[in-house]
Design a protein around this motif. Structure first.
Motif, PDB file in Angstrom:
ATOM      1  N   GLU A 212       0.879  -1.168   0.000  1.00  0.00           N
ATOM      2  CA  GLU A 212       0.000   0.000   0.000  1.00  0.00           C
ATOM      3  C   GLU A 212       0.915   1.217   0.000  1.00  0.00           C
ATOM      4  O   GLU A 212       1.243   1.793   1.034  1.00  0.00           O
ATOM      5  N   TYR A 213       1.338   1.600  -1.217  1.00  0.00           N
ATOM      6  CA  TYR A 213       2.382   2.618  -1.321  1.00  0.00           C
ATOM      7  C   TYR A 213       2.333   3.254  -2.700  1.00  0.00           C
ATOM      8  O   TYR A 213       2.265   2.562  -3.717  1.00  0.00           O
ATOM      9  N   ILE A 214       2.352   4.574  -2.745  1.00  0.00           N
ATOM     10  CA  ILE A 214       2.370   5.299  -3.998  1.00  0.00           C
ATOM     11  C   ILE A 214       3.800   5.779  -4.230  1.00  0.00           C
ATOM     12  O   ILE A 214       4.217   6.831  -3.760  1.00  0.00           O
ATOM     13  N   GLY A 215       4.559   4.986  -4.953  1.00  0.00           N
ATOM     14  CA  GLY A 215       5.942   5.303  -5.257  1.00  0.00           C
ATOM     15  C   GLY A 215       6.460   4.287  -6.250  1.00  0.00           C
ATOM     16  O   GLY A 215       6.133   3.092  -6.165  1.00  0.00           O
ATOM     17  N   VAL A 216       7.263   4.750  -7.204  1.00  0.00           N
ATOM     18  CA  VAL A 216       7.727   3.858  -8.264  1.00  0.00           C
ATOM     19  C   VAL A 216       8.946   3.081  -7.785  1.00  0.00           C
ATOM     20  O   VAL A 216      10.084   3.547  -7.881  1.00  0.00           O
ATOM     21  N   LYS A 217       8.671   1.920  -7.245  1.00  0.00           N
ATOM     22  CA  LYS A 217       9.725   0.994  -6.834  1.00  0.00           C
ATOM     23  C   LYS A 217       9.112  -0.393  -6.707  1.00  0.00           C
ATOM     24  O   LYS A 217       7.884  -0.518  -6.553  1.00  0.00           O
ATOM     25  N   PRO A 218       9.920  -1.454  -6.752  1.00  0.00           N
ATOM     26  CA  PRO A 218       9.349  -2.787  -6.569  1.00  0.00           C
ATOM     27  C   PRO A 218       8.679  -2.921  -5.206  1.00  0.00           C
ATOM     28  O   PRO A 218       9.187  -2.432  -4.195  1.00  0.00           O
ATOM     29  N   SER A 219       7.548  -3.573  -5.202  1.00  0.00           N
ATOM     30  CA  SER A 219       6.837  -3.826  -3.951  1.00  0.00           C
ATOM     31  C   SER A 219       7.647  -4.777  -3.067  1.00  0.00           C
ATOM     32  O   SER A 219       8.499  -5.522  -3.539  1.00  0.00           O
ATOM     33  N   GLU A 220       7.386  -4.731  -1.789  1.00  0.00           N
ATOM     34  CA  GLU A 220       7.993  -5.687  -0.853  1.00  0.00           C
ATOM     35  C   GLU A 220       7.064  -6.865  -0.591  1.00  0.00           C
ATOM     36  O   GLU A 220       7.510  -7.953  -0.239  1.00  0.00           O
ATOM     37  N   ASN A 221       5.768  -6.658  -0.774  1.00  0.00           N
ATOM     38  CA  ASN A 221       4.765  -7.682  -0.487  1.00  0.00           C
ATOM     39  C   ASN A 221       4.016  -8.080  -1.764  1.00  0.00           C
ATOM     40  O   ASN A 221       3.772  -7.234  -2.640  1.00  0.00           O
ATOM     41  N   TYR A 222       3.659  -9.366  -1.828  1.00  0.00           N
ATOM     42  CA  TYR A 222       2.988  -9.891  -3.018  1.00  0.00           C
ATOM     43  C   TYR A 222       1.944 -10.919  -2.607  1.00  0.00           C
ATOM     44  O   TYR A 222       2.043 -11.554  -1.542  1.00  0.00           O
ATOM     45  N   ILE A 223       0.968 -11.096  -3.480  1.00  0.00           N
ATOM     46  CA  ILE A 223      -0.050 -12.127  -3.301  1.00  0.00           C
ATOM     47  C   ILE A 223      -0.036 -13.026  -4.528  1.00  0.00           C
ATOM     48  O   ILE A 223       0.010 -12.531  -5.663  1.00  0.00           O
ATOM     49  N   PHE A 224      -0.056 -14.325  -4.300  1.00  0.00           N
ATOM     50  CA  PHE A 224      -0.116 -15.313  -5.373  1.00  0.00           C
ATOM     51  C   PHE A 224      -1.404 -16.098  -5.216  1.00  0.00           C
ATOM     52  O   PHE A 224      -1.753 -16.542  -4.117  1.00  0.00           O
ATOM     53  N   ILE A 225      -2.119 -16.292  -6.312  1.00  0.00           N
ATOM     54  CA  ILE A 225      -3.413 -16.984  -6.285  1.00  0.00           C
ATOM     55  C   ILE A 225      -3.495 -17.949  -7.463  1.00  0.00           C
ATOM     56  O   ILE A 225      -2.985 -17.666  -8.549  1.00  0.00           O
ATOM     57  N   ILE A 226      -4.133 -19.082  -7.236  1.00  0.00           N
ATOM     58  CA  ILE A 226      -4.541 -19.970  -8.321  1.00  0.00           C
ATOM     59  C   ILE A 226      -6.046 -20.164  -8.210  1.00  0.00           C
ATOM     60  O   ILE A 226      -6.549 -20.544  -7.139  1.00  0.00           O
ATOM     61  N   PHE A 227      -6.761 -19.878  -9.280  1.00  0.00           N
ATOM     62  CA  PHE A 227      -8.176 -20.253  -9.328  1.00  0.00           C
ATOM     63  C   PHE A 227      -8.440 -20.972 -10.645  1.00  0.00           C
ATOM     64  O   PHE A 227      -7.592 -20.978 -11.540  1.00  0.00           O
ATOM     65  N   THR A 228      -9.578 -21.601 -10.758  1.00  0.00           N
ATOM     66  CA  THR A 228      -9.859 -22.425 -11.933  1.00  0.00           C
ATOM     67  C   THR A 228     -11.234 -22.110 -12.522  1.00  0.00           C
ATOM     68  O   THR A 228     -12.116 -21.573 -11.834  1.00  0.00           O
ATOM     69  N   SER A 229     -11.379 -22.488 -13.791  1.00  0.00           N
ATOM     70  CA  SER A 229     -12.601 -22.160 -14.514  1.00  0.00           C
ATOM     71  C   SER A 229     -12.902 -23.242 -15.543  1.00  0.00           C
ATOM     72  O   SER A 229     -12.088 -23.484 -16.438  1.00  0.00           O
ATOM     73  N   PRO A 230     -14.041 -23.924 -15.448  1.00  0.00           N
ATOM     74  CA  PRO A 230     -14.400 -24.897 -16.492  1.00  0.00           C
ATOM     75  C   PRO A 230     -14.713 -24.159 -17.786  1.00  0.00           C
ATOM     76  O   PRO A 230     -15.441 -23.158 -17.784  1.00  0.00           O
ATOM     77  N   VAL A 231     -14.138 -24.636 -18.899  1.00  0.00           N
ATOM     78  CA  VAL A 231     -14.267 -23.903 -20.164  1.00  0.00           C
ATOM     79  C   VAL A 231     -14.554 -24.828 -21.327  1.00  0.00           C
ATOM     80  O   VAL A 231     -14.223 -26.008 -21.316  1.00  0.00           O
ATOM     81  N   GLY A 232     -15.136 -24.237 -22.347  1.00  0.00           N
ATOM     82  CA  GLY A 232     -15.278 -24.899 -23.634  1.00  0.00           C
ATOM     83  C   GLY A 232     -14.191 -24.419 -24.565  1.00  0.00           C
ATOM     84  O   GLY A 232     -13.139 -23.946 -24.121  1.00  0.00           O
TER      85      GLY A 232
END
Length: 354
Positions: A148-168
């Motif tokens: 939660e930061y307004i500044g041009v630099k790499p973040s220190e915190n990250y979120i990784f998610i996997i979700f799925t979706s049935p598809v044709g």
């Protein structure tokens, strides 16, 4: 074998699967019951969990929303005749995810976390994998900066998610494409090889212009001279001229496609001549006009093989040979589908069984 990591699981109180019409799936519109979530705190990955699929609570100052540190992957799971969940080459997706992460100054994800999260997620949502031929469970891993930061630099915190979706099917017919002579998808020294969100944002305007003119996708050309083909829409592109598969080499402006690699490997297995080299627009247009272009198709996870039926160039449309006459692309599509669903031998150990 993978090292299993401890993942907390919070199952849904009631599955939504009875609400899903598996005969009327629209690509990317239906989502399974659960998602895998992990957080990075600047030191390591933690708080691994499987929770009900649902909305995220995010700060207006979220770094990813302002400065674009966001990457993703796409892969598929299939159901075998015996009911197993089969995933096509997931470790290759992880490798590419981590290559994208390095380019965007994001943390890489250990294989044991990725594979454990994927395995447990598919185990709990196995019933969401469609059984209908041509259908699959699309898997979307992604990572974004969460400072939660307004500044041009790499973040220190990250979120990784996997979700799925049935598809044709992603495309239900051959595609009509237009050669793009002006707009640029990626340039040398950039991040076209990464599956970064910004790459796809940049492609939308010219793709929308093509759609308005009746085309399904673009044939992207290089960002320097616009003389050489790079990709087709969101796919790698291949041409067959005089019984030779010709495809652009993967560079820092072209995504290293996993389906692309698989198609080329099968071609080599079958003794088909393959050339990975720059492919000029002039060469392909001359082949079309001379009748020596036998096939043209896009290759990617979503579509697997997308036959190109028409190429638009300099205001004129050129119709390619009928799909029924395309021996290689029809064969490789059939064999890949059979490998992915466990109906054919898997000589390269591409299928991961859950």
């Amino acid at each position: 074998m993978i090292d299993v990591v401890n993942i907390q699981t919070q199952p849904v109180s009631k599955s939504r699967i009875s609400e899903c019409d598996f005969d009327q799936l629209v690509f990317g519109k239906t989502f399974s019951d659960h998602m895998f979530v992990a957080s990075y705190d600047g030191k390591g990955w933690q708080d691994l969990k499987i929770v009900p699929y649902g909305d995220l609570s995010l700060s207006p100052a979220l770094s990813a929303l302002h400065y674009g540190q966001a990457i993703f992957e796409g892969l598929k799971a299939y159901k075998s005749q015996s009911g197993e969940a089969l995933v096509f080459r997931p470790v290759e997706n992880l490798k590419r995810l981590n290559k994208s992460a390095e380019r965007l100054c994001m943390p890489t994800l250990p294989e044991e976390i990725f594979m454990s999260g994927l395995t447990q997620l598919l185990s709990i949502d196995r019933d969401w994998i469609p059984s209908k031929p041509g259908y699959s469970l699309y898997i979307r891993p992604y990572m974004f900066a969460s400072d939660e930061y307004i500044g041009v630099k790499p973040s220190e915190n990250y979120i990784f998610i996997i979700f799925t979706s049935p598809v044709g099917a992603y495309y239900n017919k051959p595609v009509k494409v237009r050669v793009e002579p002006h707009y640029t998808r990626a340039a040398p020294g950039g991040m076209g090889f990464a599956k970064a969100a910004g790459n796809y944002a940049a492609s939308m305007y010219p793709a929308t212009l093509a759609l308005k003119d009746g085309y399904d996708q673009l044939l992207w050309t290089d960002g320097v001279e616009h003389k050489y083909f790079e990709e087709s829409g969101t796919m790698n592109v291949m041409f067959i001229i005089n019984d030779t598969i010709i495809t652009p080499p993967t560079t820092d402006s072209i995504l290293k496609g996993i389906t692309r690699d698989s198609v080329l490997q099968l071609a080599k297995d079958w003794g088909v001549k393959v050339e990975e080299r720059p492919v000029s627009v002039a060469e392909v247009m001359q082949a079309i006009q001379a009748g020596t272009l036998q096939e043209a198709f896009g290759v990617g996870t979503a579509a697997t093989i997308a036959h190109i039926s028409v190429v638009g160039y300099e205001g004129k449309d050129y119709t390619l040979p009928p799909v029924a006459e395309r021996k290689f692309s029809n064969k490789v599509l059939k064999v890949l589908d059979e490998i992915k669903t466990g109906k054919a031998p898997d000589p390269h150990n591409w299928v991961y069984r859950v």
